[in-house]
Design a protein around this motif. Structure first.
Motif, short mmCIF file in Angstrom:
data_model
loop_
_atom_site.label_atom_id
_atom_site.label_comp_id
_atom_site.label_asym_id
_atom_site.label_seq_id
_atom_site.Cartn_x
_atom_site.Cartn_y
_atom_site.Cartn_z
N ALA A 278 15.68 47.61 -24.54
CA ALA A 278 17.05 47.22 -24.22
C ALA A 278 17.38 47.48 -22.76
CB ALA A 278 18.03 47.96 -25.12
N GLY A 279 16.97 48.65 -22.27
CA GLY A 279 17.24 48.99 -20.87
C GLY A 279 16.57 48.03 -19.91
N GLU A 280 15.31 47.72 -20.18
CA GLU A 280 14.59 46.79 -19.31
C GLU A 280 15.19 45.39 -19.38
OE1 GLU A 280 10.58 47.10 -20.66
OE2 GLU A 280 10.22 49.04 -19.70
N GLY A 281 15.58 44.97 -20.59
CA GLY A 281 16.18 43.65 -20.73
C GLY A 281 17.52 43.56 -20.02
N LEU A 282 18.33 44.61 -20.09
CA LEU A 282 19.63 44.62 -19.43
C LEU A 282 19.47 44.61 -17.91
CD1 LEU A 282 21.45 47.17 -21.73
CD2 LEU A 282 22.13 44.78 -21.38
N ALA A 283 18.49 45.36 -17.40
CA ALA A 283 18.25 45.36 -15.96
C ALA A 283 17.79 43.98 -15.49
CB ALA A 283 17.21 46.42 -15.60
N MET A 284 16.97 43.33 -16.32
CA MET A 284 16.54 41.98 -16.01
C MET A 284 17.73 41.02 -16.04
SD MET A 284 13.56 39.76 -17.95
CE MET A 284 12.49 41.20 -17.96
N GLN A 285 18.65 41.24 -16.96
CA GLN A 285 19.86 40.43 -17.07
C GLN A 285 20.68 40.51 -15.78
OE1 GLN A 285 20.99 38.83 -20.04
NE2 GLN A 285 22.82 38.01 -19.05
N VAL A 286 20.88 41.70 -15.29
CA VAL A 286 21.65 41.90 -14.07
C VAL A 286 20.98 41.21 -12.89
CG1 VAL A 286 22.42 43.64 -12.40
CG2 VAL A 286 22.73 44.04 -14.85
N ALA A 287 19.66 41.30 -12.83
CA ALA A 287 18.93 40.67 -11.73
C ALA A 287 19.06 39.15 -11.77
CB ALA A 287 17.45 41.06 -11.79
N GLY A 288 18.90 38.58 -12.96
CA GLY A 288 18.88 37.13 -13.08
C GLY A 288 20.23 36.47 -13.12
N MET A 289 21.23 37.12 -13.73
CA MET A 289 22.53 36.50 -13.97
C MET A 289 23.64 37.01 -13.06
SD MET A 289 21.53 34.39 -16.17
CE MET A 289 23.09 33.64 -16.65
N ARG A 290 23.32 37.97 -12.23
CA ARG A 290 24.22 38.55 -11.23
C ARG A 290 25.68 38.69 -11.67
NH1 ARG A 290 23.51 35.09 -5.96
NH2 ARG A 290 21.34 35.23 -6.59
N PRO A 291 25.97 39.47 -12.70
CA PRO A 291 27.37 39.68 -13.12
C PRO A 291 28.15 40.43 -12.05
CG PRO A 291 25.93 41.26 -14.20
CD PRO A 291 25.03 40.30 -13.48
N ALA A 292 29.46 40.22 -12.03
CA ALA A 292 30.32 40.93 -11.09
C ALA A 292 31.05 42.09 -11.75
CB ALA A 292 31.34 39.96 -10.50
N TYR A 293 31.25 42.01 -13.09
CA TYR A 293 31.97 43.04 -13.82
C TYR A 293 31.27 43.33 -15.14
CZ TYR A 293 35.52 41.45 -10.53
OH TYR A 293 36.18 41.08 -9.38
N LEU A 294 31.56 44.50 -15.72
CA LEU A 294 30.96 44.86 -17.00
C LEU A 294 31.55 44.04 -18.14
CD1 LEU A 294 30.73 48.76 -16.75
CD2 LEU A 294 28.82 47.19 -17.13
N THR A 295 32.86 44.05 -18.27
CA THR A 295 33.55 43.36 -19.36
C THR A 295 34.78 42.64 -18.81
OG1 THR A 295 35.00 45.23 -19.87
CG2 THR A 295 32.85 45.15 -20.99
N ARG A 296 35.37 41.80 -19.63
CA ARG A 296 36.59 41.12 -19.21
C ARG A 296 37.69 42.13 -18.92
NH1 ARG A 296 39.22 35.77 -21.76
NH2 ARG A 296 36.99 35.32 -21.92
N GLY A 297 37.72 43.21 -19.70
CA GLY A 297 38.74 44.23 -19.48
C GLY A 297 38.61 44.96 -18.16
N SER A 298 37.41 44.91 -17.55
CA SER A 298 37.22 45.60 -16.27
C SER A 298 37.51 44.71 -15.07
CB SER A 298 35.78 46.13 -16.18
OG SER A 298 34.84 45.07 -16.19
N VAL A 299 37.86 43.44 -15.32
CA VAL A 299 38.21 42.54 -14.21
C VAL A 299 39.61 42.92 -13.72
CG1 VAL A 299 38.56 40.16 -13.49
CG2 VAL A 299 36.82 40.70 -15.20
N PRO A 300 39.79 43.20 -12.44
CA PRO A 300 41.11 43.59 -11.93
C PRO A 300 42.14 42.49 -12.19
CG PRO A 300 39.41 44.08 -10.31
CD PRO A 300 38.76 43.26 -11.40
N PRO A 301 43.36 42.85 -12.57
CA PRO A 301 44.41 41.85 -12.84
C PRO A 301 44.63 40.89 -11.67
CG PRO A 301 45.11 44.02 -13.58
CD PRO A 301 43.84 44.22 -12.82
N GLU A 302 44.55 41.41 -10.45
CA GLU A 302 44.78 40.55 -9.29
C GLU A 302 43.70 39.47 -9.15
OE1 GLU A 302 42.95 44.48 -7.74
OE2 GLU A 302 44.42 43.81 -9.23
N VAL A 303 42.48 39.78 -9.62
CA VAL A 303 41.41 38.79 -9.59
C VAL A 303 41.70 37.67 -10.58
CG1 VAL A 303 38.95 38.39 -10.07
CG2 VAL A 303 39.66 40.43 -8.80
N LEU A 304 42.18 38.04 -11.78
CA LEU A 304 42.53 37.03 -12.79
C LEU A 304 43.66 36.12 -12.29
CD1 LEU A 304 42.46 39.22 -16.03
CD2 LEU A 304 40.76 37.56 -15.29
#
Length: 407
Positions: A278-304
């Protein structure tokens, strides 16, 4: 301040020619943009165009026109490009010019099992990531350069947690440059020595430290030519939601030693394998899909709010939505925002190792298999040359200078 009304096109074309802007696209700009407010700082027009081009990914001609139209204000020009749909900020985050390597190295939390050579792929401990730049990829493939990256990572580990700064995990570069390598020289001296040997400009650009704390930390290096070294590295931290320590058994040490390191009983081999995968897959996910935030709830209101406004402005300029009821347009905006958040947020992205589920669904399965409530608490992604220009192909500075001279 409201801008003066547009002059007729022939007048603007005459003004453009008179003022030395014969290019057809600049003749379409407002007349006021050819005077005081549109002047770039002396000698900086090419650099400003290059900066906005790299940031937005928009065509150079559009970049220059927007800068002229907004008085060479980079932020206003960038927003204008986004409103017109010419800039895809989330997908153009990196433009590669500088060569070099990114290195990622894991060190176990227990001193008796600590390894700064990257021989283990994660667990309880910390990961350091460094970016060392060179002028050519030829030098990056040199063993001297690669050994230097490893020396810098070892020195970064030796500084401990105090060297990390803020939530972005960045390290104090001055502190790291002053740290000692295994040869006794400082990192700064070691970098200078290698630069003299390879006869290229070599510099330590960035360094990060990610600590697992009571959780597990996993690094990933994409297409590593040699263990731990490549062009792109990522790190994720997995922790228990209830705050209890999360540990993996290390088969290379005794059970009593493992217990003294972790402060808790060891996990089974099956659980180890699940957590590791799971850890290796998640690290690969971050490398390939370049997320900016963990979850929708962590997106700052001003960004939305900002993204909604941009999507609304784009629809208002779309002929297909002219005259549509406000509720219809609002529904389309929310739909597009949901899709955008699905790309920006790690939890909502499709899992790279199984496109039939999202990362959140993968974590739900993992919780069930491991029997513990788990979550990704943080992540890091570092790409070599990020934000510094195009990789290899063409002289971008000359291209910008040519366009500036032509217009």
């Amino acid at each position: 301040m409201p801008m003066p009304p547009q002059a007729p096109l022939p007048v603007r074309q005459f003004a453009a020619t008179l003022l030395g802007f014969p290019n057809r696209s600049t003749a379409n700009l407002p007349l006021w943009s050819f005077f005081g407010a549109s002047a770039a700082p002396p000698g900086q027009s090419a650099a400003i165009i290059k900066q906005l081009r790299e940031r937005s990914g928009a065509p150079i001609a559009d970049v220059k026109n927007m800068l002229l139209e907004h008085g060479w204000d980079v932020e206003k020009a960038f927003e204008a490009l986004r409103k017109k749909g010419l800039a895809a900020a989330a997908k153009k985050a990196s433009r590669h010019a500088a060569e070099g390597l990114v290195g990622a190295s894991f060190a176990a939390a227990c001193a008796s099992t600590a390894s700064t050579g990257g021989t283990r792929s994660g667990g309880a401990g910390s990961v350091v990531v460094v970016e060392l730049n060179s002028e050519t990829d030829f030098v990056a493939r040199n063993s001297l350069f690669q050994d230097l990256v490893r020396e810098v990572m070892a020195a970064a580990h030796s500084l401990g947690q105090a060297a990390a700064l803020g939530p972005d995990h960045s390290m104090n570069l001055e502190q790291l440059l002053a740290a000692r390598t295994s040869s006794g020289a400082t990192v700064s001296e070691a970098v200078t020595q290698v630069a003299a040997q390879v006869r290229e400009n070599v510099r330590l650009r960035r360094a990060f430290r990610v600590d697992g704390g009571d959780g597990l930390v996993f690094p990933y290096v994409h297409q590593a030519a040699t263990p731990g070294l490549g062009k792109l590295a990522s790190v994720v931290v997995v922790r228990s939601e209830d705050g209890s320590p999360l540990r993996m058994q290390d088969s290379s040490i005794s059970s009593s030693a493992q217990s003294s390191c972790s402060g808790s009983s060891s996990s089974s081999s099956e659980t180890n394998a699940l957590l590791q995968a799971a850890g290796e897959g998640l690290a690969m996910q971050v490398a390939g899909m370049r997320p900016a935030y963990l979850t929708r709830g962590s997106v700052p209101p001003e960004v939305l709010v900002k993204e909604r406004e941009l999507l609304m402005q784009q629809l208002q300029q779309d002929e297909a939505f002219r005259g549509k009821p406000a509720q219809v347009v609002s529904k389309v905006v929310e739909g597009r925002l949901t899709k955008l958040l699905g790309e920006m947020c790690l939890a909502e992205q499709q899992y790279v190792l199984d496109n039939n589920i999202t990362v959140q669904q993968m974590m739900t399965r993992l919780r069930k298999d491991v029997g513990r409530p788990l979550q990704v608490s943080s992540f890091l992604r570092v790409q070599c040359g990020e934000g510094l220009g195009l990789r290899g192909g063409g002289d971008f500075a000359s291209e910008v200078a040519r366009i500036v001279n032509e217009t």
